[in-house]
Design a protein around this motif. Structure first.
Motif, PDB file in Angstrom:
ATOM      1  N   LYS A  78       2.440  -4.607  -2.416  1.00 29.56           N
ATOM      2  CA  LYS A  78       4.011  -4.205  -2.574  1.00 29.56           C
ATOM      3  C   LYS A  78       4.042  -3.185  -3.874  1.00 29.56           C
ATOM      4  O   LYS A  78       4.526  -2.183  -3.720  1.00 29.56           O
ATOM      5  CB  LYS A  78       4.876  -5.348  -2.755  1.00 29.56           C
ATOM      6  N   PRO A  79       3.268  -3.571  -5.164  1.00 29.56           N
ATOM      7  CA  PRO A  79       3.107  -2.468  -6.044  1.00 29.56           C
ATOM      8  C   PRO A  79       3.039  -1.002  -5.636  1.00 29.56           C
ATOM      9  O   PRO A  79       3.397  -0.227  -6.032  1.00 29.56           O
ATOM     10  CB  PRO A  79       2.694  -2.909  -7.345  1.00 29.56           C
ATOM     11  N   LEU A  86       2.925   0.069  -2.793  1.00 32.15           N
ATOM     12  CA  LEU A  86       4.005   0.624  -1.770  1.00 32.15           C
ATOM     13  C   LEU A  86       5.266   1.382  -2.283  1.00 32.15           C
ATOM     14  O   LEU A  86       5.559   2.374  -2.297  1.00 32.15           O
ATOM     15  CB  LEU A  86       4.502  -0.313  -0.872  1.00 32.15           C
ATOM     16  N   TYR A  87       5.693   0.495  -3.440  1.00 37.25           N
ATOM     17  CA  TYR A  87       6.669   1.034  -4.123  1.00 37.25           C
ATOM     18  C   TYR A  87       6.240   2.402  -5.129  1.00 37.25           C
ATOM     19  O   TYR A  87       6.957   3.437  -4.975  1.00 37.25           O
ATOM     20  CB  TYR A  87       7.295   0.216  -5.305  1.00 37.25           C
ATOM     21  N   LEU A  88       5.030   2.357  -5.865  1.00 40.11           N
ATOM     22  CA  LEU A  88       4.403   3.617  -6.514  1.00 40.11           C
ATOM     23  C   LEU A  88       4.425   4.609  -5.559  1.00 40.11           C
ATOM     24  O   LEU A  88       4.714   5.729  -6.071  1.00 40.11           O
ATOM     25  CB  LEU A  88       3.307   3.157  -7.246  1.00 40.11           C
ATOM     26  N   LEU A 132       5.831   5.395  -2.529  1.00 44.10           N
ATOM     27  CA  LEU A 132       7.302   6.088  -2.443  1.00 44.10           C
ATOM     28  C   LEU A 132       7.809   6.814  -3.399  1.00 44.10           C
ATOM     29  O   LEU A 132       8.441   7.958  -3.507  1.00 44.10           O
ATOM     30  CB  LEU A 132       8.110   4.847  -1.927  1.00 44.10           C
ATOM     31  N   ALA A 133       7.481   5.984  -4.701  1.00 38.16           N
ATOM     32  CA  ALA A 133       8.240   6.615  -5.991  1.00 38.16           C
ATOM     33  C   ALA A 133       7.348   8.024  -6.127  1.00 38.16           C
ATOM     34  O   ALA A 133       8.076   9.188  -6.739  1.00 38.16           O
ATOM     35  CB  ALA A 133       8.016   5.831  -7.242  1.00 38.16           C
TER      36      ALA A 133
END
Length: 478
Positions: A119-120, A122-124, A126-127
């Motif tokens: 998850k980290p 994935l978020y990174l 996209l960011a």
């Protein structure tokens, strides 16, 4: 509840002396602390690697220049991309099944950390894409859409977007809620895209301005990390399995139906006892026939391999596994593994409690065969929905009888009155894990079966006070 096998020598009440139990308790405490410490250490090492990547970028002259809001957004996007890419490469290393990692941290710990990073990442990722687009747009005075179109016209950016898309697909497919809905073959193919994602992102990283300028320490760091991650994958996920397959020359010698939709596949080969397989482990099998060569099957050994014989037992759970029942003798088989810690090596307690449902009997039966037991040391509970789901029960009962292991059978559909792993009749009678396993708190509990069912068994064990390090769970598809 039917007691199908009685202790042959010593009753369960014959407990070891107090001193051995005290020693075992201290050993369990040390094991728990060691597992917790190794998990924390591996997580710290993963994030430290990402911190090193950012520190090298910050220390590189001219690698960043903050001018206005656009500069801040751009630099934030670069940092997010560096951390995400670093963690993806670390995830590949953790999933490469490197023997040193397995011996030092344990493969279960490595995979647990691997999954926790999903998850980290994935978020990174996209960011990274969003911040860079906004940053470049703010600096150029254009909007996000116009900037996205402009980026596509620059060298390497189409590959960068492709890499980002592949990364996102891999991470999303690995999330528990998504993976449960995907056939294994689909998940496996998507997961292989992580290798392609890493490769297509490399040109963009090496040519993106001064981010990885030639002659800098950070460029050397990233090239070394890429070589390490992809090299370990190449060696331990491809080269070693190839050597194992060629060395042992495994072939199908028979397919034995044992129940509707369930077959035992008998295998022959050379020096199969030197595979190092322990009872409870699994392999990733590929059967080289016209209809099955493209599908890898993670299947447990249903018997401990002998010098020239091995066996797996497979249930029809989809199009891929259904074809295995039609394989003809002589088919060539390749093997990746053996893998898994669902073995007696994970034991820390003086007693053993084994619980299996459906096709989950396969690793439990092999583990029972591979474990040196005193009479009364182990208790086994087998559960089946009906008489047709009693796979390998007779073999398991014979093994139990030879070791003085008590064996119980539980037959019937799960009760609908509440969330439980038991049939309604046993629920009304007040049957619990503690009533089946009187020494549950002094036992290592091994649970294997359909995911939802085994989760309920484990939940009851935790509520009963069984320490986490004494619970060993292997989930199968329903």
């Amino acid at each position: 509840m039917i007691d199908t096998a009685r202790p042959t020598a010593h009753p369960l009440a014959a407990a070891p002396a107090t001193e051995p139990l005290a020693v075992a308790a201290r050993r369990r405490d040390r094991s728990r602390r060691r597992r917790s410490a190794t998990t924390d250490l591996l997580g710290i090492l993963a994030w430290t690697s990402a911190a090193v990547a950012v520190a090298l970028w910050l220390a590189s002259p001219g690698s960043h220049s903050v001018v206005g809001i656009g500069g801040w957004l751009t630099d934030a996007g670069i940092v997010a991309g560096l951390i995400a890419t670093d963690l993806v490469l670390v995830m590949l290393v953790l999933a490469a099944r490197v023997p040193l990692v397995d011996r030092t941290f344990g493969q279960d710990t490595a995979i647990a950390v691997h999954r926790s990073l999903g998850k980290p990442v994935l978020y990174l990722l996209l960011a990274h894409g969003a911040l860079l687009t906004l940053g470049y747009g703010a600096s150029a005075g254009t909007g996000p859409i116009a900037e996205t179109i402009a980026l596509f016209s620059t060298p390497d950016m189409p590959l960068a977007y492709l890499g980002l898309g592949l990364f996102v697909a891999v991470v999303v497919s690995s999330l528990v809620a998504v993976r449960r809905r995907l056939p294994y073959e689909a998940w496996h193919v998507i997961h292989l895209l992580s290798y392609a994602a890493v490769l297509v992102a490399l040109p963009h990283m090496l040519s993106a301005g001064s981010v990885l300028a030639a002659g800098t320490w950070q460029r050397a760091y990233w090239i070394a990390l890429y070589v390490l991650a992809l090299g370990l994958i190449a060696v331990y996920r491809f080269a070693v399995p190839f050597v194992v397959t060629v060395r042992h020359r495994i072939r199908v010698v028979g397919v034995e139906p044992i129940a509707p939709g369930v077959v035992s596949i008998h295998l022959a080969g050379r020096d199969l006892d030197r595979l190092g397989a322990r009872g409870g482990q699994y392999g990733v099998w590929r059967f080289w026939t016209a209809t099955t060569w493209w599908h890898a099957h993670p299947v447990s050994f249903s018997a401990v391999p002998r010098r020239d014989r091995a066996r797996i037992t497979v249930r029809d759970l989809g199009a891929g596994s259904s074809r295995l029942g039609r394989i003809r003798p002589g088919a060539f088989v390749s093997l990746e593994g053996p893998y898994g810690l669902f073995t007696s090596r994970a034991r820390t307690a003086p007693y053993l409690a084994l619980v299996a449902s459906g096709i989950g009997i396969t690793p439990v039966r092999a583990l029972l065969e591979d474990t040196d037991l005193r009479p009364g040391e182990a208790t086994v509970l087998l559960r089946g929905r009906d008489a047709q789901q009693q796979y390998l029960w007779r073999e398991t009962a014979d093994l139990a009888a030879t070791t003085g292991t008590r064996l119980f059978a539980m037959v019937g559909h799960r009760a609908r009155s509440r969330a439980t792993w038991m049939p309604e009749e046993d629920l009304r009678r007040g049957v619990t894990l503690l009533s089946v396993f009187p020494r549950l708190l002094e036992s290592d509990l091994y649970v294997c079966g359909p995911r939802a069912w085994s989760d309920l068994v484990v939940r009851e064990a935790r509520l009963a006070g069984v320490p986490e390090h004494q619970i060993h769970q292997e989930r199968f598809k329903s």
